[in-house]
Design a protein around this motif. Structure first.
Motif, mmCIF file in Angstrom:
data_model
loop_
_atom_site.group_PDB
_atom_site.id
_atom_site.type_symbol
_atom_site.label_atom_id
_atom_site.label_comp_id
_atom_site.label_asym_id
_atom_site.label_seq_id
_atom_site.Cartn_x
_atom_site.Cartn_y
_atom_site.Cartn_z
ATOM 1 N N GLN A 98 -17.673 -38.921 -23.317
ATOM 2 C CA GLN A 98 -18.702 -38.511 -24.281
ATOM 3 C C GLN A 98 -20.077 -38.697 -23.658
ATOM 4 O OE1 GLN A 98 -19.635 -41.110 -27.601
ATOM 5 N NE2 GLN A 98 -18.297 -42.721 -26.826
ATOM 6 N N LEU A 155 -23.691 -38.734 -21.962
ATOM 7 C CA LEU A 155 -24.236 -38.213 -20.697
ATOM 8 C C LEU A 155 -23.129 -37.813 -19.717
ATOM 9 C CD1 LEU A 155 -26.776 -37.780 -18.896
ATOM 10 C CD2 LEU A 155 -26.502 -40.157 -18.145
ATOM 11 N N ASP A 211 -12.444 -41.948 -17.708
ATOM 12 C CA ASP A 211 -12.905 -42.694 -18.879
ATOM 13 C C ASP A 211 -11.751 -43.533 -19.403
ATOM 14 O OD1 ASP A 211 -13.991 -43.365 -21.648
ATOM 15 O OD2 ASP A 211 -15.590 -42.062 -20.924
ATOM 16 N N ARG A 212 -12.093 -44.574 -20.148
ATOM 17 C CA ARG A 212 -11.010 -45.362 -20.766
ATOM 18 C C ARG A 212 -10.473 -44.651 -22.009
ATOM 19 N NH1 ARG A 212 -14.398 -50.451 -23.371
ATOM 20 N NH2 ARG A 212 -15.730 -49.187 -24.724
ATOM 21 N N THR A 213 -11.259 -43.698 -22.561
ATOM 22 C CA THR A 213 -10.834 -42.948 -23.745
ATOM 23 C C THR A 213 -10.798 -41.462 -23.421
ATOM 24 O OG1 THR A 213 -11.998 -44.584 -25.093
ATOM 25 C CG2 THR A 213 -11.326 -42.558 -26.201
ATOM 26 N N ASP A 248 -9.924 -47.875 -17.053
ATOM 27 C CA ASP A 248 -10.899 -48.861 -17.524
ATOM 28 C C ASP A 248 -11.570 -49.454 -16.287
ATOM 29 O OD1 ASP A 248 -12.233 -51.135 -18.368
ATOM 30 O OD2 ASP A 248 -10.717 -51.669 -19.840
ATOM 31 N N ILE A 249 -12.863 -49.212 -16.127
ATOM 32 C CA ILE A 249 -13.527 -49.645 -14.888
ATOM 33 C C ILE A 249 -13.730 -51.162 -14.820
ATOM 34 C CG2 ILE A 249 -14.651 -47.413 -14.422
ATOM 35 C CD1 ILE A 249 -17.307 -48.880 -15.415
ATOM 36 N N ILE A 281 -21.375 -43.496 -14.505
ATOM 37 C CA ILE A 281 -22.126 -43.345 -15.766
ATOM 38 C C ILE A 281 -21.602 -44.269 -16.867
ATOM 39 C CG2 ILE A 281 -22.774 -41.697 -17.587
ATOM 40 C CD1 ILE A 281 -22.812 -39.497 -15.475
ATOM 41 N N ILE A 300 -25.908 -44.910 -13.096
ATOM 42 C CA ILE A 300 -26.792 -44.840 -14.254
ATOM 43 C C ILE A 300 -27.117 -46.266 -14.677
ATOM 44 C CG2 ILE A 300 -27.112 -44.037 -16.603
ATOM 45 C CD1 ILE A 300 -27.270 -41.842 -14.425
ATOM 46 N N TYR A 310 -27.243 -57.032 -21.925
ATOM 47 C CA TYR A 310 -27.384 -55.655 -21.405
ATOM 48 C C TYR A 310 -28.404 -55.613 -20.255
ATOM 49 C CZ TYR A 310 -28.067 -50.585 -21.303
ATOM 50 O OH TYR A 310 -28.143 -49.266 -20.910
ATOM 51 N N LYS A 327 -27.722 -54.680 -16.203
ATOM 52 C CA LYS A 327 -28.311 -53.554 -15.457
ATOM 53 C C LYS A 327 -29.128 -54.051 -14.259
ATOM 54 C CE LYS A 327 -26.798 -49.964 -17.887
ATOM 55 N NZ LYS A 327 -25.882 -48.959 -17.333
ATOM 56 N N LEU A 366 -31.404 -41.808 -24.808
ATOM 57 C CA LEU A 366 -30.533 -40.642 -24.998
ATOM 58 C C LEU A 366 -30.101 -40.447 -26.445
ATOM 59 C CD1 LEU A 366 -28.155 -41.181 -21.929
ATOM 60 C CD2 LEU A 366 -29.937 -39.432 -22.139
ATOM 61 N N THR A 383 -27.407 -40.029 -27.941
ATOM 62 C CA THR A 383 -25.946 -40.187 -27.837
ATOM 63 C C THR A 383 -25.543 -41.300 -28.790
ATOM 64 O OG1 THR A 383 -26.203 -41.864 -26.124
ATOM 65 C CG2 THR A 383 -25.946 -39.577 -25.371
HETATM 66 N N1 LIG Z 1 -28.086 -44.109 -24.471
HETATM 67 C C1 LIG Z 1 -29.242 -44.533 -23.988
HETATM 68 O O1 LIG Z 1 -30.299 -44.438 -24.631
HETATM 69 C C2 LIG Z 1 -29.274 -45.121 -22.601
HETATM 70 C C3 LIG Z 1 -30.492 -45.611 -22.090
HETATM 71 C C4 LIG Z 1 -30.506 -46.150 -20.813
HETATM 72 C C5 LIG Z 1 -29.351 -46.186 -20.058
HETATM 73 N N2 LIG Z 1 -28.194 -45.699 -20.588
HETATM 74 C C6 LIG Z 1 -26.975 -45.744 -19.758
HETATM 75 O O2 LIG Z 1 -26.490 -44.424 -19.621
HETATM 76 C C7 LIG Z 1 -25.061 -44.430 -19.474
HETATM 77 C C8 LIG Z 1 -24.442 -43.414 -20.429
HETATM 78 O O3 LIG Z 1 -24.874 -43.701 -21.748
HETATM 79 P P1 LIG Z 1 -24.413 -42.815 -23.001
HETATM 80 O O4 LIG Z 1 -25.519 -42.895 -23.976
HETATM 81 O O5 LIG Z 1 -23.898 -41.492 -22.536
HETATM 82 O O6 LIG Z 1 -23.193 -43.724 -23.536
HETATM 83 P P2 LIG Z 1 -21.940 -43.323 -24.459
HETATM 84 O O7 LIG Z 1 -22.191 -42.077 -25.218
HETATM 85 O O8 LIG Z 1 -21.599 -44.579 -25.202
HETATM 86 O O9 LIG Z 1 -20.785 -43.023 -23.367
HETATM 87 C C9 LIG Z 1 -20.324 -44.026 -22.522
HETATM 88 C C10 LIG Z 1 -18.921 -43.672 -22.050
HETATM 89 O O10 LIG Z 1 -18.481 -44.701 -21.142
HETATM 90 C C11 LIG Z 1 -17.141 -45.060 -21.502
HETATM 91 N N3 LIG Z 1 -16.807 -46.431 -21.113
HETATM 92 C C12 LIG Z 1 -17.306 -47.580 -21.634
HETATM 93 N N4 LIG Z 1 -16.716 -48.640 -21.071
HETATM 94 C C13 LIG Z 1 -15.812 -48.157 -20.177
HETATM 95 C C14 LIG Z 1 -14.873 -48.763 -19.300
HETATM 96 N N5 LIG Z 1 -14.713 -50.099 -19.254
HETATM 97 N N6 LIG Z 1 -14.138 -47.970 -18.504
HETATM 98 C C15 LIG Z 1 -14.262 -46.618 -18.553
HETATM 99 N N7 LIG Z 1 -15.107 -45.979 -19.380
HETATM 100 C C16 LIG Z 1 -15.875 -46.747 -20.190
HETATM 101 C C17 LIG Z 1 -17.146 -44.940 -23.022
HETATM 102 O O11 LIG Z 1 -15.834 -44.926 -23.534
HETATM 103 P P3 LIG Z 1 -15.556 -45.445 -25.053
HETATM 104 O O12 LIG Z 1 -15.900 -44.292 -25.951
HETATM 105 O O13 LIG Z 1 -14.143 -45.824 -25.064
HETATM 106 O O14 LIG Z 1 -16.484 -46.625 -25.286
HETATM 107 C C18 LIG Z 1 -17.902 -43.640 -23.210
HETATM 108 O O15 LIG Z 1 -17.055 -42.515 -23.089
HETATM 109 C C19 LIG Z 1 -24.634 -45.887 -19.708
HETATM 110 O O16 LIG Z 1 -24.422 -46.510 -18.463
HETATM 111 C C20 LIG Z 1 -25.829 -46.507 -20.391
HETATM 112 O O17 LIG Z 1 -25.924 -47.900 -20.182
HETATM 113 C C21 LIG Z 1 -28.121 -45.167 -21.829
#
Ligand SMILES: NC(=O)c1ccc[n+]([C@@H]2O[C@H](COP(=O)([O-])OP(=O)(O)OC[C@H]3O[C@@H](n4cnc5c(N)ncnc54)[C@H](OP(=O)(O)O)[C@@H]3O)[C@@H](O)[C@H]2O)c1
Length: 239
Positions: free
Chosen positions: A12, A14, A33-35, A57-58, A84, A137, A155, A159, A188, A190
């Motif tokens: 899902q 990014l 992905d884990r899901t 699962d990473i 990511i 990321i 968090y 990072k 994002l 998201t």
């Molecule tokens: N969103 C923001 O505003 C923001 C800002 C700065 C940085 N970031 C970084 O940008 C990246 C992407 O963010 P996003 O908003 O796209 O997040 P997201 O929509 O929550 O997507 C994250 C994806 O990573 C998967 N994931 C989580 N833990 C995992 C694991 N142990 N093994 C494999 N897959 C795993 C999740 O699976 P599940 O659905 O099972 O959890 C999900 O599909 C992240 O690294 C985040 O820290 C995001």
């Protein structure tokens, strides 16, 4: 040119956008992905030859090794590794007094966000060659030099640790012509960004962020040699 691309967090947000856009560009994509989501299944239906969907699962080296073996059996070279996948918890938006360090969640955040990308790099190292690019990321939340927060310990620490791991790896890989970039993707729209991001004009769509990030990954020569930690727009960030 066709590229071989690995994307974690592909289910899902990014990561899913990077998978979709890479497929549209004609690349061969290993989506991790884990899901395994509906979005991934429907992309697999649309691009059966170009896409491999891999549950992993990473936070588990055994899982990452198994996934790495599959990818290595199918390709001799990885052009871009997009790390990511990441986790965030809104309930951690608290100061020290309310931060629960006994909770496993504190360490899990570190295990996924900081160590997970390094596990992927280790498992795939011998398929990364001259000209390959690793995109981690990260987040502006991982900047120590410009830190303003008074909460969100787990968090931000995860990072910052990701940034250090990437810097050491870039030193180690210096002679192999592999670029590593640690990028803040923007706030994002998201599920991780949350409802506030969905409503805010300051937040960016994952599609827009993915477009910029892929430009960097596919044209690393456009980034100054000494720039590694930066915004998705290429603006440098303080470590
Ligand atoms: N969103 C923001 O505003 C923001 C800002 C700065 C940085 N970031 C970084 O940008 C990246 C992407 O963010 P996003 O908003 O796209 O997040 P997201 O929509 O929550 O997507 C994250 C994806 O990573 C998967 N994931 C989580 N833990 C995992 C694991 N142990 N093994 C494999 N897959 C795993 C999740 O699976 P599940 O659905 O099972 O959890 C999900 O599909 C992240 O690294 C985040 O820290 C995001």
């Amino acid at each position: 040119m066709e590229k071989n691309v690995v994307v974690t967090g592909a289910g899902q947000g990014l990561g899913n956008c990077v998978v979709r856009k890479s497929l549209e560009e004609g690349f061969r994509v290993y989506a991790v992905d884990r899901t395994i989501t509906e979005e991934l299944n429907s992309l697999k239906n649309r691009y059966p030859e170009q896409l491999e969907v891999l549950r992993c699962d990473i936070s588990s080296m055994a899982d990452v090794d198994r996934t790495g073996e599959f990818i290595k059996a199918h390709t001799k070279r990885i052009d871009i590794l997009y790390n990511i996948a990441g986790i965030y918890r809104f309930r951690d938006k608290v100061g020290l007094a309310d931060t629960n360090m006994e909770s496993e969640a504190f360490l899990t955040m570190y295990d996924v966000n900081a160590v997970g990308p390094l596990r992927m790099c280790k498992a795939l190292a011998d398929r990364l060659g001259g000209g390959s690019v690793i995109i981690n990321i990260s987040s502006e939340a991982g900047s120590i030099g410009s830190c303003w927060r008074t909460q969100e310990y787990a968090y931000c620490m995860s990072k910052a640790a990701l940034n250090m791991g990437a810097k050491i790896l870039s030193n180690e890989l210096k002679d192999r012509d592999i670029r590593i970039f640690n990028l803040h993707p923007g706030w994002l729209k998201t599920s991780m960004g949350g409802e506030e991001a969905m409503k805010s004009e300051e937040a960016v769509t994952p599609e827009e962020s993915a477009g910029h990030i892929m430009q960097i990954a596919e044209h690393p020569e456009t980034v100054p040699k000494d720039r590694m930690f930066m915004e998705y727009t290429m603006e440098p960030l303080v470590w």
